[in-house]
Design a protein around this motif. Structure first.
Motif, PDB file in Angstrom:
ATOM      1  N   LYS A  22      -2.906   9.683  10.860  1.00 26.24           N
ATOM      2  CA  LYS A  22      -1.465   9.648  10.544  1.00 26.24           C
ATOM      3  C   LYS A  22      -0.863  10.992  10.950  1.00 26.24           C
ATOM      4  O   LYS A  22      -0.328  11.737  10.110  1.00 26.24           O
ATOM      5  CB  LYS A  22      -1.194   9.375   9.052  1.00 26.24           C
ATOM      6  CG  LYS A  22      -2.263   8.594   8.296  1.00 26.24           C
ATOM      7  CD  LYS A  22      -2.351   7.150   8.698  1.00 26.24           C
ATOM      8  CE  LYS A  22      -3.554   6.507   7.994  1.00 26.24           C
ATOM      9  NZ  LYS A  22      -3.916   5.232   8.562  1.00 26.24           N
ATOM     10  N   GLU A  31      -3.634  -2.019  15.625  1.00 23.16           N
ATOM     11  CA  GLU A  31      -4.211  -1.002  14.743  1.00 23.16           C
ATOM     12  C   GLU A  31      -3.129  -0.041  14.241  1.00 23.16           C
ATOM     13  O   GLU A  31      -3.198   0.454  13.112  1.00 23.16           O
ATOM     14  CB  GLU A  31      -5.328  -0.244  15.481  1.00 23.16           C
ATOM     15  CG  GLU A  31      -6.248   0.492  14.518  1.00 23.16           C
ATOM     16  CD  GLU A  31      -7.355   1.248  15.234  1.00 23.16           C
ATOM     17  OE1 GLU A  31      -7.751   0.843  16.350  1.00 23.16           O
ATOM     18  OE2 GLU A  31      -7.814   2.266  14.682  1.00 23.16           O
ATOM     19  N   THR A  47       0.870  -1.180   0.000  1.00 20.83           N
ATOM     20  CA  THR A  47       0.000   0.000   0.000  1.00 20.83           C
ATOM     21  C   THR A  47       0.905   1.227   0.000  1.00 20.83           C
ATOM     22  O   THR A  47       2.128   1.108   0.065  1.00 20.83           O
ATOM     23  CB  THR A  47      -0.903   0.010   1.244  1.00 20.83           C
ATOM     24  OG1 THR A  47      -0.084  -0.192   2.397  1.00 20.83           O
ATOM     25  CG2 THR A  47      -1.926  -1.111   1.164  1.00 20.83           C
ATOM     26  N   LEU A  98      -4.684   0.085   6.018  1.00 18.85           N
ATOM     27  CA  LEU A  98      -5.684  -0.854   5.488  1.00 18.85           C
ATOM     28  C   LEU A  98      -7.112  -0.340   5.618  1.00 18.85           C
ATOM     29  O   LEU A  98      -8.034  -0.924   5.041  1.00 18.85           O
ATOM     30  CB  LEU A  98      -5.549  -2.218   6.181  1.00 18.85           C
ATOM     31  CG  LEU A  98      -4.274  -2.997   5.848  1.00 18.85           C
ATOM     32  CD1 LEU A  98      -4.228  -4.321   6.600  1.00 18.85           C
ATOM     33  CD2 LEU A  98      -4.155  -3.255   4.348  1.00 18.85           C
ATOM     34  N   LEU A 119      -0.206  -0.931  13.451  1.00 19.00           N
ATOM     35  CA  LEU A 119       0.404  -1.643  12.327  1.00 19.00           C
ATOM     36  C   LEU A 119      -0.529  -1.655  11.108  1.00 19.00           C
ATOM     37  O   LEU A 119      -0.130  -1.281  10.008  1.00 19.00           O
ATOM     38  CB  LEU A 119       0.762  -3.068  12.758  1.00 19.00           C
ATOM     39  CG  LEU A 119       1.179  -4.060  11.657  1.00 19.00           C
ATOM     40  CD1 LEU A 119       2.403  -3.570  10.904  1.00 19.00           C
ATOM     41  CD2 LEU A 119       1.469  -5.438  12.268  1.00 19.00           C
ATOM     42  N   HIS A 120      -1.783  -2.089  11.328  1.00 15.18           N
ATOM     43  CA  HIS A 120      -2.686  -2.300  10.187  1.00 15.18           C
ATOM     44  C   HIS A 120      -3.140  -0.993   9.548  1.00 15.18           C
ATOM     45  O   HIS A 120      -3.289  -0.914   8.334  1.00 15.18           O
ATOM     46  CB  HIS A 120      -3.924  -3.083  10.631  1.00 15.18           C
ATOM     47  CG  HIS A 120      -3.590  -4.430  11.183  1.00 15.18           C
ATOM     48  ND1 HIS A 120      -4.360  -5.056  12.127  1.00 15.18           N
ATOM     49  CD2 HIS A 120      -2.558  -5.266  10.920  1.00 15.18           C
ATOM     50  CE1 HIS A 120      -3.812  -6.234  12.431  1.00 15.18           C
ATOM     51  NE2 HIS A 120      -2.726  -6.370  11.706  1.00 15.18           N
ATOM     52  N   CYS A 121      -3.398   0.014  10.383  1.00 19.30           N
ATOM     53  CA  CYS A 121      -3.923   1.278   9.857  1.00 19.30           C
ATOM     54  C   CYS A 121      -2.834   2.347   9.830  1.00 19.30           C
ATOM     55  O   CYS A 121      -2.681   3.051   8.849  1.00 19.30           O
ATOM     56  CB  CYS A 121      -5.116   1.745  10.678  1.00 19.30           C
ATOM     57  SG  CYS A 121      -6.476   0.556  10.652  1.00 19.30           S
ATOM     58  N   TYR A 150     -13.858  -3.126  12.602  1.00 28.73           N
ATOM     59  CA  TYR A 150     -12.454  -2.764  12.885  1.00 28.73           C
ATOM     60  C   TYR A 150     -11.966  -1.639  11.994  1.00 28.73           C
ATOM     61  O   TYR A 150     -11.360  -0.679  12.452  1.00 28.73           O
ATOM     62  CB  TYR A 150     -11.595  -4.020  12.688  1.00 28.73           C
ATOM     63  CG  TYR A 150     -10.121  -3.857  12.928  1.00 28.73           C
ATOM     64  CD1 TYR A 150      -9.646  -3.140  14.029  1.00 28.73           C
ATOM     65  CD2 TYR A 150      -9.194  -4.456  12.082  1.00 28.73           C
ATOM     66  CE1 TYR A 150      -8.291  -3.023  14.270  1.00 28.73           C
ATOM     67  CE2 TYR A 150      -7.838  -4.354  12.322  1.00 28.73           C
ATOM     68  CZ  TYR A 150      -7.381  -3.628  13.408  1.00 28.73           C
ATOM     69  OH  TYR A 150      -6.034  -3.528  13.636  1.00 28.73           O
ATOM     70  N   LEU A 204       0.158   0.449   7.520  1.00 30.27           N
ATOM     71  CA  LEU A 204      -0.264  -0.149   6.245  1.00 30.27           C
ATOM     72  C   LEU A 204      -1.481   0.542   5.631  1.00 30.27           C
ATOM     73  O   LEU A 204      -1.794   0.322   4.463  1.00 30.27           O
ATOM     74  CB  LEU A 204      -0.562  -1.651   6.442  1.00 30.27           C
ATOM     75  CG  LEU A 204       0.588  -2.475   7.041  1.00 30.27           C
ATOM     76  CD1 LEU A 204       0.185  -3.939   7.161  1.00 30.27           C
ATOM     77  CD2 LEU A 204       1.860  -2.358   6.201  1.00 30.27           C
TER      78      LEU A 204
END
Lengths: 429, 535
Positions: A408, B505, A127, B514, B507-509, A359, B512
């Motif tokens: 982020k 989360e 990604t 996701l 890691l995944h969001c 999630y 990455l």
């Protein structure tokens, strides 16, 4: 017992916010004592985001990646008026980053900030991550991606969680001409190999030469070479430059799953250099103590090792992080707590509201927006809505109103609020 | 597609029926909307009941459990841990119930033995000091996944019986009292298909009412959701039951390396919407504390739920899930004028074999097959590819072999790459596109403290490297896997597991992304530009 040592500032926590605060404070001549579990910083990606995405505000909307973080700030603050960025001048975010980047460059860990735009960098899943400030070892990848330059992604035999094919298959729509290769790390006996091992091996010139020789026949027409982040633990720029010389083309790093090398580099850099700047740094220890009466200094205990230390500090900066960092605690049947001073935590009404059902809900989860409310000077508020103590400040991910994972904005919030708190309290001294 | 018998549903009953029929020489096809044990067969305690649970209100179910439990211990020992069980009462529990209990057990033929409370605490030190009475019964535990997988594997070996996974039944053509054609759709590809069978069996558990309706028949179902919690470590050697009428949070069952606390009972309308809730997790812990106080600070890693397929004997009169019989029902649907369609539902995991036997008897009678049932005497063969579901098996194997070139993709449960490759090969022969979720069903991947957060990433990378994933769809599979694991995590996110979830989360969001659109969901940038360029 000897008289406790007296400091200008106690930095509670050794995550990115705490480490940045210690850099900023020591630069300003403050006497700093700091404690925390430095291990957590190894779990960061090593990439410094300011603002990479805007979560959805309504059901059914997608979350949107952000290309121009500073331009997107007003929109973020419209959706999230309680975000810590609302307390900062955007110029302070840049100033804070550049001051920290100067420190890191001096330590052999150069970073590059993206001006008005975020960099786009590949992740190990294939990604794309939007980030404002990246290690220079990642930069050739961002540039090659932007230009569509032919690149070869290289995986290392036995390194789990990093598949060059996964990266290439998923990036193919954005990055034509990607190829892949897989190489055994020369000198490694085989079996599982971790990024940290390879990074330490590549500190040695002979290991770089051997890796380059193994790689050279696999690269074909590639003009750039991408590796998992393994290009040395100290002075990665030098390791990357040597690999570039040996391979005749630029080499870049792709972050790996935690704990990854870029996070460990930060940990080792801060741990190694802060004491030399006069910071009394207690690693793998906790600093605890009561909230003093108004006008009184903080009397704190550095605990967690057989010998405990007692310190006095005129001011304290709470950078203890969230659940992973230990700054917030969440137990069954109880509200979320702030673990050092027992400060009130802004939070959802009960545990059933902490997380949404899905999630990956693009709106994010309420539990991540819980945290400390602060005044304009970043002083956490007590139960009466006034600052809990005139000398107590807070910075980083413990602050309420932000969701660093989904927005982020983790490094941005950490570095910029640490900067604002330190400059404020240094000025108020 | 044509087959002799079509079985709808690959739970314990459906797979057990496939084996029973295969042992009688009858071939069949099993279709399943999800994967093996997607319903109540995978959402239960893994308790092989002695029957002691039901002696107070359902003597018949208790007897069935006693007989079937004893049979399975003998015939499928590889799936069973014969750990024994205790029923304990604490101060304040109903003394009359305690006094009556041994007599009820005797009436159901259950071997019960009174245990001094102090001795009970010596046997199981986590028991509360307030235990006032205890009885030992021959409870045991059973691995429902290994059981279903081995039943299926044996059926396949005997008659070539196949499992069509991710295949939903969407309709049935009924003509002159016969189901002449069953319509299906592949839930992944969307591809439609039809199956013609001489006999059709509805073994869909909580979904039995809906599937029966497709043939114009009706079953008075009551769907009762039960939620269970998995602890990080095993807390007792034996099954521990609260000695009182069945209620929430009153059984703690060992599951190899963990313990499983349950169960709630919440009546729901739609079995597709079952999911464990925060309130049920809290209720289970609260109810269990008087029996085992340390559950108050034990780490839980997961919750899951199943939907009990209960048959309402008092159809139309209401009643809650606890008071409905655990006995099973077999419907020939003659009342609906059908001659080749039957439904089996209700019952318990412990009695799955008996349910399969009775159903196979009916199917064979209708087919004119006279071969007798052999599952009462024939041991269930152990299948090597089915052993990875056993908690603790992978670590034992790893310490024996210590093969450095076989990396551990799941570090919590120590599942090596070779196990993943073996399961993928095995699945690949049975159905297309196996992936993370199929691996999760067939191994301990995703079951440890990280709940798949890290191993999901490692296994996906491995599947790309081995060529099982060749497109951005692998990212979709990762999202699905993490989403599915989260459903079970959400109700128990406090303390250490809350920390674990934050890291996952991140890691995944965080890294990455996701939760954002990716190459598997968004149109390629080139395509978007082409569109813009059009006049």
């Amino acid at each position: 017992m000897s008289q406790p040592e007296r400091y200008d500032l106690a930095v509670i926590g050794t995550g990115l916010a705490g480490m940045a605060a210690a850099v900023f404070a020591s630069s300003r001549g403050l006497r700093v004592v700091q404690a925390g579990s430095t291990g957590a910083i190894s779990y960061t990606s090593g990439v410094f985001d300011v603002l990479g995405a805007l979560p959805a505000t309504r059901e059914g909307q997608p979350a949107r990646p952000v290309e121009r973080p500073f331009e997107a700030l007003p929109e973020l603050l419209r959706d999230e008026p309680g975000h810590p960025y609302a307390l900062l001048d955007p110029e302070d975010i840049r100033l804070a980053f550049h001051e920290l980047m100067d420190f890191l460059r001096g330590a052999g860990l150069p970073y590059r900030a993206g001006g008005e735009r975020n960099f786009l960098l590949p992740t190990p899943a294939g990604t794309l991550k939007h980030s404002w400030c990246v290690p220079e070892t990642a930069l050739p990848g961002c540039e090659a991606l932007a230009q569509g330059a032919p690149a070869c992604i290289v995986a290392i035999e036995g390194m789990k969680g990093f598949s060059a094919r996964q990266v290439a298959v998923n990036l193919a729509p954005h990055w034509p001409g990607l190829t892949t290769a897989r190489v055994a790390m020369p000198g490694h006996p085989g079996g599982e190999v971790y990024p940290e091992q390879v990074a330490r091996m590549l500190e040695v010139p002979a290991a770089r030469k051997a890796l380059a020789e193994a790689l050279a026949p696999l690269l074909g027409q590639a003009r750039v070479v991408g590796l998992p982040a393994v290009l040395g633990m100290h002075r990665p720029g030098d390791v990357a430059a040597d690999m570039e010389r040996l391979l005749g083309r630029p080499v870049f790093e792709i972050p790996t799953m935690p704990p990854g090398v870029p996070g460990i580099r930060l940990k080792e850099t801060f741990e190694g250099l802060l004491p030399g700047r006069g910071v009394a740094l207690f690693c793998q220890q906790k600093m605890v103590g009561p909230l003093p009466a108004p006008g009184e200094p903080f009397r704190l205990r550095v605990a967690g090792q057989p010998v405990e230390h007692h310190v006095l500090a005129d001011r304290a900066l709470l950078c203890s992080g969230r659940f992973l960092g230990g700054g917030l605690g969440g137990l069954r049947g109880r509200p979320l707590t702030e673990t050092v001073f027992g400060l009130p935590v802004a939070q959802p009404e009960d545990r059933a509201q902490w997380y949404r059902q899905d999630y990956l809900d693009p709106r994010g989860h309420a539990v991540h927006r819980a945290g400390l409310r602060v005044d304009a000077a970043l002083r956490p508020l007590g139960r009466d809505g006034a600052p809990a103590h005139e000398g107590l400040y807070a910075a980083g991910s413990i602050l309420a109103g932000q969701d660093w994972i989904r927005m982020k904005c983790g490094a941005g919030v950490a570095i910029a609020t640490a900067f604002k708190a330190v400059t404020t309290l240094a000025g108020a001294r | 597609m044509q087959t002799e018998v079509l079985i709808i549903g690959a739970g314990a009953t459906g797979t057990g029926l496939a084996r029973d029929l295969a042992l009688r020489g009858v071939s069949c096809v099993v279709v399943e909307t999800g994967d093996v044990n997607s319903g109540a067969s995978g959402g239960n305690h893994g308790l092989l009941h002695s029957g002691g649970r039901y002696v107070s209100n359902d003597t018949e179910a208790a007897r069935e459990c006693r007989e079937e439990g004893a049979l399975l211990k003998r015939l499928a020992p590889q799936c069973v841990e014969d750990c024994g069980g205790l029923f304990v009462a604490v101060a304040g529990d109903d003394e009359n119930f305690v006094a009556d209990y041994p007599g009820w057990c005797a009436a159901a033929g259950i071997d019960v033995c009174c245990v001094d409370p102090a001795e009970a605490r010596a046997l199981e030190p986590v028991l509360s000091p307030k235990v006032v009475a205890a009885f030992a019964v021959p409870d045991a535990t059973i691995d429902p996944f290994r059981l279903a997988l081995e039943n299926m594997a044996h059926a396949k070996a005997l008659t070539g019986c196949s499992l069509l996974r991710r295949t939903r039944v969407t309709g049935m053509d009924v003509d002159a009292g016969r189901v002449v054609r069953v319509h299906t759709v592949n839930t992944v590809s969307g591809e439609a298909g039809t199956i013609e069978a001489a006999q059709v069996v509805n073994a869909t558990g909580a979904w039995a009412g809906r599937v029966a309706a497709l043939a114009g028949a009706s079953i008075p179902m009551l769907c009762s959701q039960g939620t269970l919690l998995v602890t990080h470590e095993r807390m007792t050697r034996r099954v521990v039951n609260r000695l009182r009428p069945p209620g929430n949070g009153d059984i703690l069952v060992p599951g190899g390396t963990v313990s499983i606390l349950g169960t709630t009972s919440v009546t729901i309308d739609d079995p597709d919407r079952a999911r464990p809730t925060v309130a049920e997790a809290d209720e289970n812990v609260r109810q269990a504390l008087p029996m085992i106080p340390s559950l108050g600070y034990t780490r839980f890693v997961r919750a899951y739920c199943g939907v009990r397929p209960l048959i309402r004997s008092d159809a139309g009169q209401g009643g809650d899930g606890r008071s409905v019989s655990r006995g099973f029902m077999l419907y020939g649907h003659e009342e609906a004028g059908l001659s080749n369609f039957c439904s089996v539902s209700g019952g318990k995991l412990t009695t799955y074999r008996l349910m399969a036997e009775k159903t196979a008897d009916l199917v064979c009678a209708r087919l004119g097959v006279s071969a007798p049932c052999r599952t009462r005497t024939e041991p269930l063969p152990a299948a090597p590819s089915c052993r990875w579901t056993e908690p603790g098996f992978a670590p034992r194997l790893w310490t024996q072999r210590h093969d450095a070139d076989d990396p551990l993709l799941c570090e919590c449960e120590m599942v090596p790459a070779s196990a993943v490759d073996g399961i993928m090969d095995d699945c690949g022969q049975q159905f297309p596109d196996p992936g993370l979720q199929a691996l999760g069903k067939r191994s301990r991947i995703g079951k440890g403290s990280c709940q798949g957060a890290f191993c999901g990433v490692r296994v996906a990378a491995h599947l790309y490297d081995t060529g099982h994933y060749t497109s951005p769809k692998g990212l979709t599979r990762m999202r699905e896997f993490f989403t599915e694991r989260f459903k079970g995590q959400r109700p128990v996110l406090w303390g250490p597991q809350l920390i674990q979830a934050e890291l996952a989360e991140a890691l995944h969001c965080g890294l990455l992304g996701l939760e954002l659109e990716g190459p598997d969901t968004a149109p390629a940038p080139g395509a978007a530009k082409d569109e813009e360029a059009r006049p």
